[in-house]
Design an enzyme around this catalytic site. Structure first.
Site, PDB file in Angstrom:
ATOM      1  N   ILE A 277     -10.923  -8.615   2.333  1.00 32.64           N
ATOM      2  CA  ILE A 277     -12.166  -8.018   1.837  1.00 32.64           C
ATOM      3  C   ILE A 277     -12.039  -7.694   0.349  1.00 32.64           C
ATOM      4  O   ILE A 277     -11.161  -6.914  -0.031  1.00 32.64           O
ATOM      5  CB  ILE A 277     -12.504  -6.733   2.607  1.00 32.64           C
ATOM      6  CG1 ILE A 277     -12.561  -7.004   4.113  1.00 32.64           C
ATOM      7  CG2 ILE A 277     -13.827  -6.147   2.124  1.00 32.64           C
ATOM      8  CD1 ILE A 277     -12.700  -5.750   4.948  1.00 32.64           C
TER       9      ILE A 277
ATOM     10  N   GLU B 178       1.665  -3.182  16.514  1.00 32.09           N
ATOM     11  CA  GLU B 178       3.106  -3.402  16.429  1.00 32.09           C
ATOM     12  C   GLU B 178       3.794  -2.783  17.648  1.00 32.09           C
ATOM     13  O   GLU B 178       3.217  -1.968  18.376  1.00 32.09           O
ATOM     14  CB  GLU B 178       3.654  -2.746  15.158  1.00 32.09           C
ATOM     15  CG  GLU B 178       3.049  -3.255  13.871  1.00 32.09           C
ATOM     16  CD  GLU B 178       3.534  -4.650  13.505  1.00 32.09           C
ATOM     17  OE1 GLU B 178       4.530  -5.105  14.097  1.00 32.09           O
ATOM     18  OE2 GLU B 178       2.920  -5.276  12.627  1.00 32.09           O
TER      19      GLU B 178
ATOM     20  N   LYS C  29      -4.093   3.816   2.173  1.00 29.15           N
ATOM     21  CA  LYS C  29      -5.227   3.084   1.617  1.00 29.15           C
ATOM     22  C   LYS C  29      -6.262   4.042   1.032  1.00 29.15           C
ATOM     23  O   LYS C  29      -6.867   3.755  -0.009  1.00 29.15           O
ATOM     24  CB  LYS C  29      -5.845   2.206   2.704  1.00 29.15           C
ATOM     25  CG  LYS C  29      -4.896   1.108   3.189  1.00 29.15           C
ATOM     26  CD  LYS C  29      -5.430   0.396   4.428  1.00 29.15           C
ATOM     27  CE  LYS C  29      -4.453  -0.683   4.895  1.00 29.15           C
ATOM     28  NZ  LYS C  29      -4.910  -1.347   6.139  1.00 29.15           N
TER      29      LYS C  29
ATOM     30  N   LYS D  12       0.812  -1.218   0.000  1.00 27.08           N
ATOM     31  CA  LYS D  12       0.000   0.000   0.000  1.00 27.08           C
ATOM     32  C   LYS D  12       0.842   1.262   0.000  1.00 27.08           C
ATOM     33  O   LYS D  12       0.483   2.260  -0.639  1.00 27.08           O
ATOM     34  CB  LYS D  12      -0.945   0.004   1.202  1.00 27.08           C
ATOM     35  CG  LYS D  12      -0.251  -0.209   2.532  1.00 27.08           C
ATOM     36  CD  LYS D  12      -1.238  -0.343   3.658  1.00 27.08           C
ATOM     37  CE  LYS D  12      -0.542  -0.764   4.949  1.00 27.08           C
ATOM     38  NZ  LYS D  12      -0.139  -2.185   4.928  1.00 27.08           N
TER      39      LYS D  12
END
Length: 429
Positions: free
Chosen positions: A137, A191, A206, A106
């Site tokens: 998705i 993270e 995104k 991305k």
């Protein structure tokens, strides 16, 4: 069925890459039947060759990714290493040497997708990237293909599972931001350095990809307005609940009412509990698409993780291999509209502003005057005072973001305003 296998090179063998390799091996017969030819994992490029990778033969592992994509007999390169370089150079080199590419990158697509598209077109190759936006998705393909005959006006979504998990915990348990982040980290949703998620960088990348595809115009990461959600407090959730809302970190891509420009933004927002996105819980993602003919569509599911992301990668692999056998390519970049991306100041929405003010007569009138002077109409006001201090919560009607910014700056200069505790947009109404 063709008996000669299509050869696949895998760049990266971490959480996603190792799952891609596993599925390619365990589902080899099914993949071959769906594609019309066997697929063979021909090489795996990694940074640490000594690490044990279950299901990946040692003879396939290499640290020379460039040599792997230059081999000339590779049909498809799967790139799951992330980042800008060397991923960009490896992808363009793959195109030059005859391979199509499936990517989950991305950051690169948002930063310099134009270069990748141009290279793919120049060499007659495919560039597929379903896994780059919302894990398992199906979203990119519906926008690029299923809705290709429609006009998409708005894309509104939760596209980061880490932030949704944190905000969901704050909403349902009353936890503070730090406490909810600690839980997300302990469960593996966040993270060790969660900056990319909680500051909205991941969602912004995104949003750039989604806006470009939805509106057939080029949108880069720098075009996306971004706010993180680290300043969201329990008090904000309490205010949201009093309004019948909850808070989500949203990626919002919109076509202007006159159709002459687009906007792309990422920020926390209050949304009504009646909106479908309000019920998206835990680390799930959901994207709401509004199109002229199709109406409102919602796509929902796990947006990250090894298996969900690998599912999207393998779906792209099947599509690209089918195209290879048919000696065809799928859709490339569509930027025929060339619409400008408007600044955040042009965005029109509602606002929730919480002020700390002096508890004395005339304060509300002063505040209301500032709103009126900047052309921002007030919808509701709630005031609560104690011991000479008060909180004032103002919810506005729809107004341009620039007008609201001017209002807030003027409010800060009032002697009776001790501070602006919170500013949040209200969406989804």
């Amino acid at each position: 069925m063709r008996t000669r296998p299509l050869k696949v090179a895998l760049l990266g063998c971490g959480v996603v890459g190792s799952e891609v390799a596993r599925i390619m091996t365990t589902h080899a017969d099914d993949l071959a039947a769906r594609i019309g030819a066997p697929v063979e994992l021909a090489g795996v490029a990694v940074r640490r060759p000594g690490k044990v990778r279950a299901g990946v033969p040692d003879e396939l592992v290499t640290t020379d990714a460039t040599a792997l994509v230059k081999r000339g007999d590779i049909d498809v390169v799967i790139e799951v290493i992330g980042g800008i370089e060397p991923a960009r150079a490896l992808i363009t080199t793959a195109f030059e040497h005859g391979a199509s590419v499936v990517s989950a990158n991305k950051a690169l697509l948002a930063e310099d997708g134009a270069t990748l598209y141009a290279a793919a077109e120049q060499h007659g190759r495919d560039l597929y990237f379903e896994a780059a936006v919302a894990g398992a998705i199906p979203l990119i393909r519906p926008l690029r293909e299923s809705l290709a005959g429609d006009k998409v006006n708005r894309v509104l979504g939760i596209v980061n599972g880490t932030t949704n998990f944190i905000l969901d915990k704050m909403d349902t348990s009353g936890a503070g931001y730090s406490e909810a982040l600690d839980e997300a980290t302990a469960l593996g949703y966040a993270e060790a350095d969660p900056t990319a998620d909680v500051e909205g960088f991941d969602a912004a990348a995104k949003a750039a990809i989604l806006a470009g595809i939805a509106f057939h115009t080029r949108v880069r990461l720098d075009d996306v307005y971004r706010e993180g959600m680290t300043e969201v407090t329990a008090a904000d959730f309490a205010s949201a609940k009093r309004m019948g809302c909850t808070i989500k970190l949203l990626a919002i891509c919109e076509r202007a009412a006159d159709g002459q420009s687009v906007t792309a933004r990422v920020h926390p927002a209050m949304i009504p509990l009646s909106h479908p996105l309000a019920s998206v819980r835990e680390a799930y993602n959901a994207v709401f698409v509004e199109a002229e003919a199709a109406g409102r569509l919602m796509f929902y599911g796990p947006g990250a993780g090894g298996s969900p992301t690998a599912s999207a990668v393998l779906g792209d692999l099947v599509a690209v291999c089918r195209n290879k056998l048919a000696e065809a390519t799928g859709p490339g970049e569509s930027v025929y509209t060339q619409l400008p991306v408007s600044p955040m100041g042009d965005v029109v929405t509602r606002y929730h502003i919480s002020l700390d003010v002096a508890d004395k007569p005339g304060v509300l009138a002063q505040v209301a005057t500032v709103f009126a002077e900047h052309g921002v109409s007030i919808d509701t006001v709630r005031q609560q005072g104690k011991d000479g201090e008060a909180s004032l919560v103002v919810v506005t009607h729809r107004a341009p973001d620039a007008a609201l910014s001017g209002t807030v700056e003027a409010l800060r200069k009032l002697d009776t305003v001790r501070g602006v505790a919170s500013i949040m947009r209200v969406e989804g109404e």
